[in-house]
Design a protein around this motif. Sequence first.
Motif, PDB file in Angstrom:
ATOM      1  N   GLY A   5     -11.478   3.527  16.732  1.00 57.85           N
ATOM      2  CA  GLY A   5     -12.836   3.084  16.466  1.00 57.85           C
ATOM      3  C   GLY A   5     -12.972   1.591  16.256  1.00 57.85           C
ATOM      4  O   GLY A   5     -13.996   1.002  16.592  1.00 57.85           O
ATOM      5  N   LEU A  53     -15.575  -0.665  18.201  1.00 60.52           N
ATOM      6  CA  LEU A  53     -16.593  -1.400  17.456  1.00 60.52           C
ATOM      7  C   LEU A  53     -16.582  -2.879  17.838  1.00 60.52           C
ATOM      8  O   LEU A  53     -17.652  -3.475  18.043  1.00 60.52           O
ATOM      9  CB  LEU A  53     -16.370  -1.240  15.957  1.00 60.52           C
ATOM     10  CG  LEU A  53     -17.405  -1.894  15.047  1.00 60.52           C
ATOM     11  CD1 LEU A  53     -18.799  -1.314  15.289  1.00 60.52           C
ATOM     12  CD2 LEU A  53     -16.994  -1.721  13.586  1.00 60.52           C
ATOM     13  N   LEU A  63     -16.705   5.054  12.639  1.00 58.93           N
ATOM     14  CA  LEU A  63     -17.304   4.289  13.729  1.00 58.93           C
ATOM     15  C   LEU A  63     -18.797   4.555  13.820  1.00 58.93           C
ATOM     16  O   LEU A  63     -19.609   3.632  13.909  1.00 58.93           O
ATOM     17  CB  LEU A  63     -16.625   4.615  15.064  1.00 58.93           C
ATOM     18  CG  LEU A  63     -17.289   4.011  16.315  1.00 58.93           C
ATOM     19  CD1 LEU A  63     -17.313   2.489  16.248  1.00 58.93           C
ATOM     20  CD2 LEU A  63     -16.585   4.497  17.573  1.00 58.93           C
TER      21      LEU A  63
END
Length: 143
Positions: free
Chosen positions: A39, A43, A70
């Motif tokens: 994640g 991101l 996330l």
Amino acid sequence: MTISGPIIFVEDDLDDQEVFTEALRELGITDNYKFFGDGKEALEYLQTTTEQPFVIFCDVNMPRLNGIELRNEINNSNYLKQKSIPFVFFTTALNKKLVDEAFSLSVQGFFKKPEEFSQIMHIIKQVLDYWYNSKHPNSIRFS
């Protein structure tokens, strides 16, 4: 189907990444997708890209920043919320508490990864078809 932005897969399992790649090839999608191993990588991409991702398929259990975290980061970012990127979980983790938590974060779907390739491909196709035909804030097809 002509998809306008990249399909994002947030998946730490390399074998699953290969299966998803093969499913996309079978569906005729050969270059409009990206994989992120956790994640945090996803991101960072989402926060810096000028691309408008088409949809995010996300695993739940991953290192550094898991799928729930996330989704929470996306929800807490005005910039990312305005992108209105459809977000679905595609994972082997499944229990009522997890599904409840996911939907409390406004995900658009939660799918258990099936064992059989044909079923994996079927789910991916269903999600892509749905979002291709859906009218939503980042859809440019309002005709």
